[in-house]
Design an enzyme around this catalytic site. Structure first.
Site, PDB file in Angstrom:
ATOM      1  N   HIS A 141       0.506  -0.927  -0.267  1.00 34.49           N
ATOM      2  CA  HIS A 141       0.114   0.196  -0.294  1.00 34.49           C
ATOM      3  C   HIS A 141       0.932   1.041   0.010  1.00 34.49           C
ATOM      4  CE1 HIS A 141      -2.830   2.986   1.843  1.00 34.49           C
ATOM      5  NE2 HIS A 141      -3.598   2.465   1.535  1.00 34.49           N
ATOM      6  N   GLN A 221      -4.955  -4.985   6.777  1.00 31.95           N
ATOM      7  CA  GLN A 221      -5.962  -5.664   6.286  1.00 31.95           C
ATOM      8  C   GLN A 221      -5.560  -7.391   7.026  1.00 31.95           C
ATOM      9  OE1 GLN A 221      -8.417  -5.260   3.418  1.00 31.95           O
ATOM     10  NE2 GLN A 221      -7.305  -3.274   3.837  1.00 31.95           N
ATOM     11  N   CYS A 382      -4.443   2.493  -3.669  1.00 33.06           N
ATOM     12  CA  CYS A 382      -3.510   2.796  -3.201  1.00 33.06           C
ATOM     13  C   CYS A 382      -2.665   1.743  -3.674  1.00 33.06           C
ATOM     14  CB  CYS A 382      -3.887   3.027  -1.240  1.00 33.06           C
ATOM     15  SG  CYS A 382      -4.899   4.730  -1.538  1.00 33.06           S
TER      16      CYS A 382
HETATM   17  N1  PMP Z   1      -2.033  -0.872   4.429  1.00 26.06           N
HETATM   18  C1  PMP Z   1      -3.488  -1.374   4.020  1.00 26.06           C
HETATM   19  C2  PMP Z   1      -2.312  -2.607   2.974  1.00 26.06           C
HETATM   20  C3  PMP Z   1      -4.600  -1.013   3.913  1.00 26.06           C
HETATM   21  O1  PMP Z   1      -4.708  -1.592   3.165  1.00 26.06           O
HETATM   22  C4  PMP Z   1      -3.629   0.012   3.833  1.00 26.06           C
HETATM   23  C5  PMP Z   1      -6.012   1.067   4.192  1.00 26.06           C
HETATM   24  N2  PMP Z   1      -6.218   0.970   2.992  1.00 26.06           N
HETATM   25  C6  PMP Z   1      -3.216   0.881   5.185  1.00 26.06           C
HETATM   26  C7  PMP Z   1      -1.998  -0.143   5.259  1.00 26.06           C
HETATM   27  C8  PMP Z   1      -3.262   2.033   5.061  1.00 26.06           C
HETATM   28  O2  PMP Z   1      -4.455   2.407   6.598  1.00 26.06           O
HETATM   29  P1  PMP Z   1      -5.008   3.675   7.201  1.00 26.06           P
HETATM   30  O3  PMP Z   1      -5.238   4.160   5.601  1.00 26.06           O
HETATM   31  O4  PMP Z   1      -6.029   3.246   7.516  1.00 26.06           O
HETATM   32  O5  PMP Z   1      -4.364   4.408   8.004  1.00 26.06           O
END
Ligand code: PMP
Length: 424
Positions: A141, A221, A382
């Site tokens: 991500h 996740q 993302c």
């Molecule tokens: N890492 C992964 C694998 C994610 O799926 C996400 C959220 N989609 C994040 C990091 C970031 O999480 P957050 O937006 O809650 O900080």
């Protein structure tokens, strides 16, 4: 009780799945699921982005604001003490949920993103130097890419990317070849939000430790879909967000090994993270408060504990077994749709059905599904580098939670078929 609920409760002799919860009861715990969207019963399949909250979490937050609302740690009065007790009890709930050694190793942040940034800015800036290597993977991500890229620009570390194969499997052998005495840090997801791949995280950690590197696990996740035991994993840091596990937004967790957290300089500074402040010098508070500057998200923390308790009551093993069955069913049903290709078919997968349909743009599909009451996510999730790896700019992603049913998947498939007919 509908068929899926019946199955989830009792199991069927022909399918020896270890599902032991009452799906209908679970669904009734989540008020948002019980509504119509565009005139249809809502089918919520965007759990990878954020999960719905059970009434128990909503009630806990409401009760906190109605009865105990006050600031924590500083007050002598009853409300402040009650708020502090609940806040610190929540830390113990998190500790036990991920089996951390001590509650002092549970740092509250505002989410996975902040947890990763905390480690990048505090640990990596203090202990890494120009030329040191940090390994991530192709399927990270953005929040597990960009903080390290900034360090590349700012302190000259080198970012190294561990590859995946065309099914989205993490290539453990290739990764191991990248490890050397230059590798000082590894930061890898336990479950890819774009592909659903479950990475061989224990082996990744072990191999990194063999060259003396520290490891951060992005558990954003994984936390809602697999059992997490930070001591068994032996990870150095673990990050997750409350909102992905049926808990409030704006609250997250960073777990760290004690000796690392102790050695790390503060990340943000201000109230609560200090012991003594004077103009001739300031001393910092003990763990975990050293990393929690300012008034924390008290209701969020208490709500998170309620969310984790809810999940613990059902049992993460039950959840994982049921979701595996749903994933297999969804994979099979989607494979019957003409022109549909799955993006991500790793051998070990959870919760995510990411796909493309020939001649149909994901965002058009997402809009038409919404018109039929079905919530999915479309876009790059993302994770633009992994989209590039698969040669796509976007996918449609249905992401499952334990309150989803086979009927939800049937509704998705029917709605896709209808949308495709309209779009082609
Ligand atoms: N890492 C992964 C694998 C994610 O799926 C996400 C959220 N989609 C994040 C990091 C970031 O999480 P957050 O937006 O809650 O900080």
């Amino acid at each position: 009780m509908n068929q899926a609920a019946n199955m989830a409760t009792k199991g069927e002799p022909s399918q020896p799945q270890a599902v032991r919860f009452d799906l209908e009861k679970v669904r009734s715990d989540f008020p948002t699921l019980n509504q119509k969207v565009s005139g249809h019963d809502l089918v919520y399949l965007d759990n990878g982005a954020s999960t719905q909250k059970p009434q128990q979490v909503i009630d806990t937050i409401k009760a906190y604001y109605e009865n105990d609302n006050s600031n924590v740690h500083r007050g002598i009065h009853t409300l402040s003490q009650r708020a502090t007790d609940k806040f610190e009890a929540a830390r113990v709930t998190v500790q036990s949920f991920i089996n951390a050694e001590s509650d002092a190793q549970i740092i509250f942040t505002n989410g996975t993103t902040e947890s990763i940034n905390l480690v990048a800015h505090s640990y990596a800036r203090a202990f890494l130097q120009a030329g040191d290597e940090i390994i991530i993977s192709t399927m990270e991500h953005h929040s597990n890419i960009v903080p390290w890229q900034l360090l590349e620009q700012q302190i000259g570390i080198k970012l190294v990317v561990a590859p995946i194969d065309k099914n989205g499997n993490f290539l453990l052998d290739e990764y191991t070849k990248l490890l050397s005495e230059k590798t000082k840090f590894v930061s890898i997801t336990q479950l890819s939000n774009a592909l659903g791949t479950i990475t061989p995280i224990k082996a990744i950690i072990e191999a990194a430790h063999n060259v003396g590197a520290k490891v951060m696990v992005d558990g954003a996740q994984a936390i809602a879909h697999t059992e997490v035991d930070v001591q068994a994993l032996d990870c150095d840091f673990y990050a997750f967000s409350g909102h992905k596990i049926f808990s409030p937004t704006g609250i997250g967790v960073l777990y760290g090994k004690r000796e690392l957290l102790d050695a790390m300089p503060p990340y943000q500074s201000g109230g609560d993270m200090i012991k003594v402040v004077s103009f001739s010098g300031t001393t910092f508070n003990e763990l975990p408060h050293k990393f929690e500057a300012g008034t924390p998200n008290i209701a969020g923390v208490i709500g998170l504990a309620a969310g984790l308790d809810y999940v613990s009551d059902i049992g993460i093993a039950n959840i994982a077994a049921y979701e595996k069955e749903l994933l297999d069913y969804g994979t099979h049903r989607l494979s019957e749709i003409e022109g549909l290709s799955m993006i991500g078919s790793a051998d070990n997968k959870a919760s995510i059905l990411s796909f493309q349909i020939n001649g149909v743009h994901a965002s058009d599909l997402g809009t038409l599904l919404d018109h039929q009451g079905i919530a999915i996510r479309v876009g790059h999730h993302c994770a633009m580098p992994v989209m590039e790896f698969f040669g796509v700019d976007a996918t449609a992603r249905a992401s499952l939670a334990f309150y989803n049913s086979k009927e939800d998947i049937d509704a998705l498939v029917a709605a896709i078929n209808k949308a495709v007919m309209m779009l082609k």
